[in-house]
Design an enzyme around this catalytic site. Structure first.
Site, PDB file in Angstrom:
ATOM      1  N   ASP A 101      15.057  29.044  59.452  1.00 34.45           N
ATOM      2  CA  ASP A 101      15.915  28.932  58.318  1.00 34.45           C
ATOM      3  C   ASP A 101      17.263  29.662  58.542  1.00 34.45           C
ATOM      4  O   ASP A 101      17.374  30.736  58.877  1.00 34.45           O
ATOM      5  CB  ASP A 101      15.163  29.632  56.894  1.00 34.45           C
ATOM      6  N   ASP A 208      20.084  26.215  55.063  1.00 33.45           N
ATOM      7  CA  ASP A 208      19.902  26.527  53.680  1.00 33.45           C
ATOM      8  C   ASP A 208      21.323  26.146  52.946  1.00 33.45           C
ATOM      9  O   ASP A 208      22.222  26.637  53.432  1.00 33.45           O
ATOM     10  CB  ASP A 208      19.598  27.924  53.323  1.00 33.45           C
ATOM     11  N   GLU A 264      19.987  21.453  54.188  1.00 30.47           N
ATOM     12  CA  GLU A 264      19.739  21.104  52.710  1.00 30.47           C
ATOM     13  C   GLU A 264      21.006  20.719  51.896  1.00 30.47           C
ATOM     14  O   GLU A 264      22.056  21.387  51.716  1.00 30.47           O
ATOM     15  CB  GLU A 264      19.290  22.370  52.050  1.00 30.47           C
ATOM     16  N   HIS A 340       8.938  24.412  50.464  1.00 30.73           N
ATOM     17  CA  HIS A 340       8.660  25.506  49.877  1.00 30.73           C
ATOM     18  C   HIS A 340       9.425  25.453  48.554  1.00 30.73           C
ATOM     19  O   HIS A 340       9.040  26.494  47.599  1.00 30.73           O
ATOM     20  CB  HIS A 340       9.410  26.734  50.564  1.00 30.73           C
ATOM     21  N   ASP A 341      10.211  24.550  48.179  1.00 34.36           N
ATOM     22  CA  ASP A 341      10.947  24.506  46.716  1.00 34.36           C
ATOM     23  C   ASP A 341      10.267  23.503  46.040  1.00 34.36           C
ATOM     24  O   ASP A 341      10.819  23.062  44.960  1.00 34.36           O
ATOM     25  CB  ASP A 341      12.312  24.297  47.117  1.00 34.36           C
TER      26      ASP A 341
END
Length: 576
Positions: A101, A208, A264, A340-341
């Site tokens: 990430d 991210d 993202e 994860h979100d």
């Protein structure tokens, strides 16, 4: 159809790992890098060839590692840089790749750069972050520079007493935004966050908040919530004027290492803008996560909604938008339902009722494997893990987003019990916490997440259903969700032209119960039929397909009926 260049990451199947919740090797209740290493053979056995590690950097963990204190160190409970180097090597030995990430829109407020920046207005790193003077209203009250709402609620601006200015934080106050307009800052980011790890052999990054680096003019956002002083500003701070320049600079570094990127990309409804990000000739990003699918059913503020507040046609249209990115373009796309979100996909998009969980897990696996683009699987998705139950107390919700929302509802409603019941129902459906519970490895103590003799409790409560959903049992059960994922990923490899690269067409867009789509590649054609209900549904195919000769490639159930699909059944037919 544009002939698409084959790259290793296009055929990739990526398995996302949330380190704190994957596998605890030393009994401290927190997952770690050695735990990941111990299960690489399990991951590889699924049919995965890339792993993505969520932030494992040194961090105060205000936002679960997305607040980085030092890009060149590892969060101590997870391990060391040497452990990371061993993990990278062990992946490569198995023919797998590894991506990290990349969290560079902001740092932790404990990062050395920010500590310097906030020390004085004359510090050389002052301009490495975004500082602004206060505004004052007609009564002389101090106000932030604009009305932007933070992603976790409240103002995006934090007052700093030492230097008497505000700094910008699109997320928590402990996550100050870096100033990408400063070339010196950008070079430091590239060196510390990217090249440090590329030199150690990582194969790319999930980037991210990739479209937030260029903020534009930072004007007030339009009023969309009259009850609040702070307003949604995603369209203000995303996709700013310098994004192309910044991503081109990053790509120059990445190309030297043949490294992949997946960005993202929230708040970008303009598909032309998305295409610009992922067009091969633009040299910005290899692909992005569009949130069209996982945003389905959310409210104006994510949790201001009721469970399953969407229709199947709207879900299908969202999938079509992400699939169409590759139609007649040099671009690439992604397939995902979980990360994860997000909460668990079975609970959101199918049924987590005990009698339907396995069928639902297989249905969604079949759908994902039949869609074009790079496929991403989140840990536990391959087992059919579901959301934790509504009976769990609010104390089990650890995520800052969940606790902030519940507190906001309590405050706005004056602790109205009906409002709090609705808030909890929404969190039980959509909260990020559901993806963050420890993975269920077995039926032993702590669901096998920690060693059996561990005295420490796992950092989050493990699920109560490990007796019917755990990795150890599913590895020997040919009827399990895991066994079906393995079968589907093998099929996806065998029919990669059609399933990974083929052109998508929705054949029954407005059907409320069935999702029927075709995949076409140079004269080859397949049709996928999915029943998103808990009952038998007549199989309706368009005339031109109903009359064609077709071969059943796979069904998610053992007993295939003629002319009808069973509850939560999916099939793929090959047409000749």
């Amino acid at each position: 159809m544009t002939v698409t260049e084959r790259k290793w990451w296009k055929d990739g199947v990526v398995y996302q790992i949330y380190p704190a919740s994957f596998k605890d090797s030393n009994g401290d209740g927190i997952g770690d890098l050695n735990g990941i290493i111990s299960q690489l053979d399990y991951i590889r056995s699924i049919g995965v060839n890339v792993i993505w590690i969520c932030p494992m950097y040194d961090s105060p963990q205000v936002d679960m590692g997305y607040d980085v204190r030092d890009y060149e160190k590892v969060y101590e409970p997870y391990g060391t840089v040497e452990d990371m180097e061993r993990l990278i090597a062990e992946c490569h030995v198995r023919g797998m790749r590894i991506i990290l990430d990349l969290v560079v829109n902001h740092t932790s407020d404990q990062h050395a750069w920010f500590r310097e920046s906030r020390s004085s207005k004359t510090n050389p790193k002052r301009d490495w972050y975004i500082w602004r003077p206060a505004r004052y209203d007609s009564n002389g009250n101090r106000k932030p520079p604009n009305n932007w709402l933070g992603n976790f609620g409240g103002s995006c601006w934090e007052w700093d007493e030492t230097t008497q200015e505000y700094y910008l934080h699109l997320f928590c106050p402990e996550q100050p935004d870096l100033n990408w307009e400063n070339p010196e800052t950008r070079q430091a980011i590239y060196k510390s966050a990217m090249e440090f790890w590329l030199e150690r052999g990582v194969d790319g990054f999930r980037v991210d908040t990739v479209n937030m680096y260029s903020k534009g003019e930072m004007m007030d956002a339009p009023v969309s919530d009259p009850e609040s002083e702070w307003q949604f500003a995603g369209f203000q701070y995303c996709n700013g004027p310098q994004m192309t320049q910044y991503l081109n600079e990053m790509n120059e570094i990445l190309e030297k290492y043949d490294a992949m990127t997946v960005g993202e990309c929230p708040h970008t409804p303009d598909m032309a803008r998305v295409l610009k990000y992922v067009s091969a000739k633009e040299k910005q990003l290899n692909m992005v996560f569009q949130f069209d699918v996982v945003d389905i059913g959310q409210g104006p503020y994510k949790f201001q909604t009721t469970p399953k507040n969407y229709t199947l046609p709207s879900f299908k249209r969202a999938i079509a938008r992400t699939q169409d990115i590759i139609r007649d373009t040099d671009a690439w796309t992604t397939v995902f339902l979980e990360n994860h979100d997000q909460s668990r996909s079975i609970s959101r998009f199918a049924s987590d009722a005990p009698e339907h969980r396995v069928a639902s897990g297989k249905l969604l696996a079949l759908m994902c494997c039949a869609l074009s683009g790079t496929l991403f699987i989140y840990q536990g998705q391959e087992l059919g893990m579901t959301n934790f139950p509504i009976e769990w107390d609010m104390s089990e919700y650890k995520d800052v987003d969940s606790s902030n929302y519940y507190a906001m509802v309590a405050q706005r409603s004056n602790n109205c019990s009906n409002a709090l019941v609705s808030a909890k129902a929404s969190l039980q459906h959509l909260a990020r916490d559901h993806a963050r519970v420890p993975l269920s490895w077995s039926t032993g103590p702590h669901n096998g997440f920690s060693p059996a003799d561990s005295k420490a409790q796992p950092w989050m409560r493990p699920l109560d259903d490990a007796h019917v959903c755990n990795a150890k049992q599913q590895q020997t059960d040919k009827s399990s969700v895991l066994a079906f994922w393995k079968r589907m990923l093998q099929l996806r490899r065998e029919y990669a032209d059609l399933l990974v690269y083929g052109e998508f067409d929705d054949l029954h867009e407005e059907h409320e119960e069935l999702f029927v789509f075709a995949k076409t590649w140079r004269g080859q054609k397949a049709v996928t039929v999915l029943n998103f209900t808990d009952r038998e549904v007549e199989m309706k195919l368009p005339k031109e397909i109903a009359g064609a000769k077709r071969e059943l490639l796979v069904s998610s159930v053992d007993d295939v009926m003629e002319g009808a699909l069973g509850s939560y059944e999916g099939r793929i037919y090959l047409l000749s």
